[in-house]
Design a protein around this motif. Structure first.
Motif, mmCIF file in Angstrom:
data_model
loop_
_atom_site.group_PDB
_atom_site.id
_atom_site.type_symbol
_atom_site.label_atom_id
_atom_site.label_comp_id
_atom_site.label_asym_id
_atom_site.label_seq_id
_atom_site.Cartn_x
_atom_site.Cartn_y
_atom_site.Cartn_z
ATOM 1 N N GLU A 77 0.838 -1.214 0.000
ATOM 2 C CA GLU A 77 0.000 0.000 0.000
ATOM 3 C C GLU A 77 0.865 1.254 0.000
ATOM 4 N N LEU A 78 1.942 1.235 0.767
ATOM 5 C CA LEU A 78 2.835 2.388 0.827
ATOM 6 C C LEU A 78 3.463 2.655 -0.538
ATOM 7 N N ASN A 79 3.925 1.597 -1.191
ATOM 8 C CA ASN A 79 4.495 1.764 -2.530
ATOM 9 C C ASN A 79 3.467 2.305 -3.508
ATOM 10 N N ALA A 80 2.231 1.831 -3.415
ATOM 11 C CA ALA A 80 1.180 2.290 -4.323
ATOM 12 C C ALA A 80 0.889 3.773 -4.127
ATOM 13 N N VAL A 81 0.836 4.223 -2.878
ATOM 14 C CA VAL A 81 0.531 5.639 -2.634
ATOM 15 C C VAL A 81 1.722 6.524 -3.015
ATOM 16 N N MET A 82 2.941 6.019 -2.814
ATOM 17 C CA MET A 82 4.117 6.830 -3.151
ATOM 18 C C MET A 82 4.313 6.933 -4.662
ATOM 19 N N LEU A 83 3.965 5.878 -5.403
ATOM 20 C CA LEU A 83 4.165 5.863 -6.851
ATOM 21 C C LEU A 83 2.920 6.268 -7.639
#
Length: 129
Positions: A77-83
């Motif tokens: 989820e963190l990667n999705a929101v950052m990218l």
């Protein structure tokens, strides 16, 4: 000692407790021989103790598996929101607060599911005793 990521960590005492009980039950059985004239039967007590030990160790492995699974989902989820990918691609720069609110909501759902799994492990452990 276990090796984890190049570091040695001691085995948690909670993992040794069930096997210590198995050894204690076996030593007690050997110290108290059967009375003469009584039929020799299988030892269900030792079998139950041994099964409980393996079940107890499995619970710790299951708990660590679920923790790793939850951590991986949060990282995803963190990667999705950052990218700005997946469900977060619909948000613009001005809507960053909304994207973070959605991220926070999803992480809380993941953490709640993890807490629920931990409670189920504890409840099933107490019912087994």
């Amino acid at each position: 000692m276990q090796t984890l990521a190049g570091r040695t960590t001691p085995v948690p005492p909670a993992l040794l407790l069930p096997f210590r009980e198995v050894v204690k039950a076996r030593l007690t059985q050997l110290a108290c021989p059967a009375q003469p004239g009584t039929p020799v039967r299988g030892d269900p007590g030792f079998s139950i103790t041994l099964a409980s030990a393996f079940t107890g160790c499995y619970k710790y492995r299951e708990r660590s598996y679920f923790l790793r699974q939850t951590a991986a989902a949060i990282k995803e989820e963190l990667n999705a929101v950052m990218l700005d990918i997946g469900d977060y691609s619909q948000f613009t720069e001005e809507q960053e607060d909304q994207a973070l609110a959605k991220f926070t909501q999803r992480v809380e759902v993941l953490c709640y599911a993890q807490r629920r799994r931990e409670q189920q492990l504890v409840i099933s452990w107490w019912r087994a005793e």
